[in-house]
Design a protein around this motif. Structure first.
Motif, PDB file in Angstrom:
ATOM      1  N   ALA A 118       1.162  -0.668  -0.142  1.00  0.00           N
ATOM      2  CA  ALA A 118      -0.040  -0.211   0.074  1.00  0.00           C
ATOM      3  C   ALA A 118       1.201   1.229  -0.009  1.00  0.00           C
ATOM      4  O   ALA A 118       1.680   1.524   0.789  1.00  0.00           O
ATOM      5  CB  ALA A 118      -1.321  -0.191   0.862  1.00  0.00           C
ATOM      6  N   ILE A 119       1.135   1.533  -0.800  1.00  0.00           N
ATOM      7  CA  ILE A 119       1.620   3.071  -1.308  1.00  0.00           C
ATOM      8  C   ILE A 119       1.933   4.377  -1.204  1.00  0.00           C
ATOM      9  O   ILE A 119       0.321   5.027  -1.705  1.00  0.00           O
ATOM     10  CB  ILE A 119       3.340   2.602  -2.381  1.00  0.00           C
ATOM     11  N   ALA A 120       2.484   5.008  -0.350  1.00  0.00           N
ATOM     12  CA  ALA A 120       1.638   6.417   0.210  1.00  0.00           C
ATOM     13  C   ALA A 120       3.236   6.900  -0.722  1.00  0.00           C
ATOM     14  O   ALA A 120       3.072   8.512  -1.105  1.00  0.00           O
ATOM     15  CB  ALA A 120       1.407   7.063   1.197  1.00  0.00           C
ATOM     16  N   ASN A 121       4.397   7.089  -0.728  1.00  0.00           N
ATOM     17  CA  ASN A 121       5.987   6.741  -0.239  1.00  0.00           C
ATOM     18  C   ASN A 121       5.714   7.656  -2.416  1.00  0.00           C
ATOM     19  O   ASN A 121       6.633   6.793  -2.500  1.00  0.00           O
ATOM     20  CB  ASN A 121       6.150   5.681  -0.109  1.00  0.00           C
ATOM     21  N   VAL A 141       2.464  -9.242  -7.339  1.00  0.00           N
ATOM     22  CA  VAL A 141       1.835  -8.475  -5.576  1.00  0.00           C
ATOM     23  C   VAL A 141       1.089  -7.290  -6.012  1.00  0.00           C
ATOM     24  O   VAL A 141       1.708  -6.553  -6.880  1.00  0.00           O
ATOM     25  CB  VAL A 141       3.414  -7.824  -5.523  1.00  0.00           C
ATOM     26  N   PRO A 142      -0.273  -7.188  -5.904  1.00  0.00           N
ATOM     27  CA  PRO A 142      -0.627  -5.584  -5.799  1.00  0.00           C
ATOM     28  C   PRO A 142       0.006  -4.735  -5.576  1.00  0.00           C
ATOM     29  O   PRO A 142       0.337  -4.496  -4.366  1.00  0.00           O
ATOM     30  CB  PRO A 142      -1.930  -5.929  -5.395  1.00  0.00           C
ATOM     31  N   ILE A 143      -0.131  -3.088  -6.411  1.00  0.00           N
ATOM     32  CA  ILE A 143       0.629  -2.432  -5.251  1.00  0.00           C
ATOM     33  C   ILE A 143      -0.681  -1.754  -5.305  1.00  0.00           C
ATOM     34  O   ILE A 143      -1.072  -0.832  -6.404  1.00  0.00           O
ATOM     35  CB  ILE A 143       1.205  -1.038  -6.391  1.00  0.00           C
ATOM     36  N   LEU A 144      -1.361  -0.925  -4.322  1.00  0.00           N
ATOM     37  CA  LEU A 144      -2.166  -0.435  -4.362  1.00  0.00           C
ATOM     38  C   LEU A 144      -2.482   1.155  -3.849  1.00  0.00           C
ATOM     39  O   LEU A 144      -1.010   1.354  -3.084  1.00  0.00           O
ATOM     40  CB  LEU A 144      -3.194  -1.204  -2.490  1.00  0.00           C
ATOM     41  N   PRO A 145      -2.618   2.071  -4.518  1.00  0.00           N
ATOM     42  CA  PRO A 145      -1.978   3.728  -3.764  1.00  0.00           C
ATOM     43  C   PRO A 145      -2.861   4.111  -2.660  1.00  0.00           C
ATOM     44  O   PRO A 145      -4.278   3.422  -2.255  1.00  0.00           O
ATOM     45  CB  PRO A 145      -3.191   4.453  -5.259  1.00  0.00           C
ATOM     46  N   PHE A 154      -8.000   4.850  -9.050  1.00  0.00           N
ATOM     47  CA  PHE A 154      -8.169   3.097  -8.769  1.00  0.00           C
ATOM     48  C   PHE A 154     -10.193   2.683  -8.192  1.00  0.00           C
ATOM     49  O   PHE A 154     -10.513   1.464  -8.841  1.00  0.00           O
ATOM     50  CB  PHE A 154      -6.869   2.735  -8.032  1.00  0.00           C
ATOM     51  N   GLN A 155     -10.193   3.375  -8.095  1.00  0.00           N
ATOM     52  CA  GLN A 155     -11.988   3.494  -7.538  1.00  0.00           C
ATOM     53  C   GLN A 155     -12.284   3.718  -8.324  1.00  0.00           C
ATOM     54  O   GLN A 155     -13.356   2.761  -8.769  1.00  0.00           O
ATOM     55  CB  GLN A 155     -11.941   4.238  -6.586  1.00  0.00           C
ATOM     56  N   GLN A 268      -7.945   3.531   4.583  1.00  0.00           N
ATOM     57  CA  GLN A 268      -8.272   2.389   4.974  1.00  0.00           C
ATOM     58  C   GLN A 268      -8.459   1.616   3.394  1.00  0.00           C
ATOM     59  O   GLN A 268      -8.949   0.123   4.060  1.00  0.00           O
ATOM     60  CB  GLN A 268      -9.469   3.052   5.564  1.00  0.00           C
ATOM     61  N   TYR A 269      -9.557   1.375   1.979  1.00  0.00           N
ATOM     62  CA  TYR A 269      -9.491   1.790   1.410  1.00  0.00           C
ATOM     63  C   TYR A 269      -7.984   0.474   1.167  1.00  0.00           C
ATOM     64  O   TYR A 269      -8.845  -0.041   0.295  1.00  0.00           O
ATOM     65  CB  TYR A 269      -9.873   2.734   0.217  1.00  0.00           C
ATOM     66  N   ALA A 270      -6.901   1.128   0.580  1.00  0.00           N
ATOM     67  CA  ALA A 270      -6.423  -0.125   0.314  1.00  0.00           C
ATOM     68  C   ALA A 270      -6.188  -1.000   1.496  1.00  0.00           C
ATOM     69  O   ALA A 270      -5.223  -1.847   1.316  1.00  0.00           O
ATOM     70  CB  ALA A 270      -4.135   1.235   0.445  1.00  0.00           C
ATOM     71  N   LEU A 271      -6.327  -1.105   2.510  1.00  0.00           N
ATOM     72  CA  LEU A 271      -6.423  -1.952   3.422  1.00  0.00           C
ATOM     73  C   LEU A 271      -7.033  -2.672   3.519  1.00  0.00           C
ATOM     74  O   LEU A 271      -7.090  -3.378   3.334  1.00  0.00           O
ATOM     75  CB  LEU A 271      -6.102  -1.346   4.820  1.00  0.00           C
TER      76      LEU A 271
END
Ligand code: NDP
Ligand code: MG
Length: 382
Positions: A118-121, A141-145, A154-155, A268-271
């Motif tokens: 889950a990437i914020a960086n 591996v999924p990369i979730l924003p 993404f949504q 939360q959505y990424a998680l």
């Protein structure tokens, strides 16, 4: 089933909000490891609130003291510590909320271990997005924003065909100086720049928002995450930060994602992805109360940093590494009050001008160019 989470940058703005989400959902999420930098007071607070297996801090002496006080936790430090937190735990998800391109190698390590990111960086995706996406593909591996605009995109893409998208429209609040001309930016102070109208964030990204480099980094981030051509990414000034971004489809239909400006929603959505969990105490969007939303075309002369970023993105290769490293170095100098606000753009432009671009760079090349660019920016001051 509980998701096991490791968190880079736990003491930062995104890090603390990630911990809020974990606390709100104790049956769904469990923190197993985290990293901090120099904020040991906050680190101790987190350690007393969560039972984790691994922690890492920036300095060895801080690590030694923490190890003595928290004997049940494995304590690491420095860059090695970031690897331990990112890749040597049995986490299901790594939330990367560290600041800067220092997040790149730990992210690649975690991907190799099959850990969802889950990437914020965003600096990691700007400096070497191609390496991250390639590794993610190889290891499935999924990369979730986590970035709000990319979470919105993404949504909005959910269940749609990529081939039917005509463009991504990324919204920008305009930052703390949006009502000033470029002329009026001469002599603005660090304090002025840190006063963002809509979002409360870490210092570096707040300055990036004021220069509009943040939006530039986000255009590159969108190109990397969604494999969209720069011709099909648009930036739209939207001062209220209610529409977080939109997608236009070939049939002219536009899908937007809206919400109050609260980073805990995309975190939360990424998680929770692909599910959505309740947030009973969160503020709900009330459009009637807001009344009006405003949109303006982006002025690339006024926001020179945005133009530099798009130029770097189109050039590709190591140019985005240079853009990012020069920006990190220049923003640090501005925060230390060593350069003026408008000098940030100048230093980045000069770093890009002198750089001889290298296409399809490997990790070693990226790290070398990153380090050399930081040195070059320091030397420009002399
Ligand atoms: P902060 O400055 O608030 O936090 C940064 C975190 O990284 C802190 O935990 C800090 O530790 C740690 N850190 C900084 N440098 C190092 C280092 N060299 N080694 C190890 N740890 C380090 O940043 P934000 O939370 O604002 O931003 C984090 C990332 O998320 C950035 O990439 C930003 O662009 C992105 N982002 C942020 C948003 C926001 O709303 N804040 C929105 C969208 C994206 P310590 O403080 O203990 O020294
Ligand atoms: Mg953003």
């Amino acid at each position: 089933m509980t998701k096991r989470i490791s968190l880079l940058g736990a003491t930062g703005s995104i890090g603390i909000q990630t911990l809020d989400i974990i606390k709100e959902h104790p049956n769904q999420f469990q923190l197993v490891a985290f990293s901090a930098g120099r904020n040991i007071t906050e680190t101790r607070k987190i350690l007393s609130e969560f039972t984790v297996e691994v922690v890492s801090v920036f300095l060895e002496e801080d690590a030694r003291q923490l190890q003595a006080d928290f004997p049940k936790v494995q304590v690491f430090f420095g860059e090695e510590g970031l690897f331990q937190v990112a890749a040597h735990t049995n986490a299901d998800v790594l939330v990367n909320a560290v600041l800067g391109s220092v997040g790149l190698r730990p992210t690649l390590e975690a991907i190799k271990k099959g850990i969802t990111i889950a990437i914020a960086n965003k600096e990691t995706l700007v400096t070497a997005g191609h390496l991250v996406m390639q590794a993610a593909k190889e290891h499935n591996v999924p990369i979730l924003p986590v970035d709000s605009e990319h979470s919105a995109l993404f949504q909005a893409m959910n269940g749609e065909k990529k081939s039917e998208i005509s463009k991504l429209i990324i919204t920008a609040s305009g930052g703390s100086f949006r009502d000033r001309t470029r002329e009026e930016l001469k002599g603005v102070t660090v304090k002025d720049a840190l006063n963002h109208p809509n979002w409360s964030m870490g210092a570096k990204i707040t300055i990036d928002s004021a220069t509009m480099m943040n939006k530039g980094l986000e255009v590159i981030e969108a190109h990397v995450l969604f494999n969209t051509s720069y011709d099909d990414i648009e930036v739209l000034l939207h001062r209220e930060s209610i529409i977080h971004s939109m997608i236009e489809f070939h049939d002219t239909s536009v899908i937007a994602q809206l919400g109050t400006p609260d980073m805990r929603v995309p975190i939360q959505y990424a998680l929770s992805y692909p599910n959505r969990f309740e947030r009973p105490n969160a503020k709900r969007l009330n459009l009637a109360e807001i009344g009006k939303l405003h949109f303006e075309e982006m002025d690339y002369k006024r926001y020179h940093a945005l133009k530099l970023a798009i130029d770097a993105g189109r050039a590709g290769g190591t140019m985005t590494t240079v853009l990012n490293a020069a920006n990190e170095a220049a923003v640090a100098l501005f925060l230390e009050e060593k350069i003026s606000f408008l000098t940030i753009d100048e230093l980045i432009e000069r770093a890009m001008d002198v750089h001889v671009n290298i296409s399809s760079p490997d990790l070693e090349t990226i790290l070398h160019v990153d380090a050399e660019t930081r040195k070059a920016v320091q030397n420009m001051l002399k």
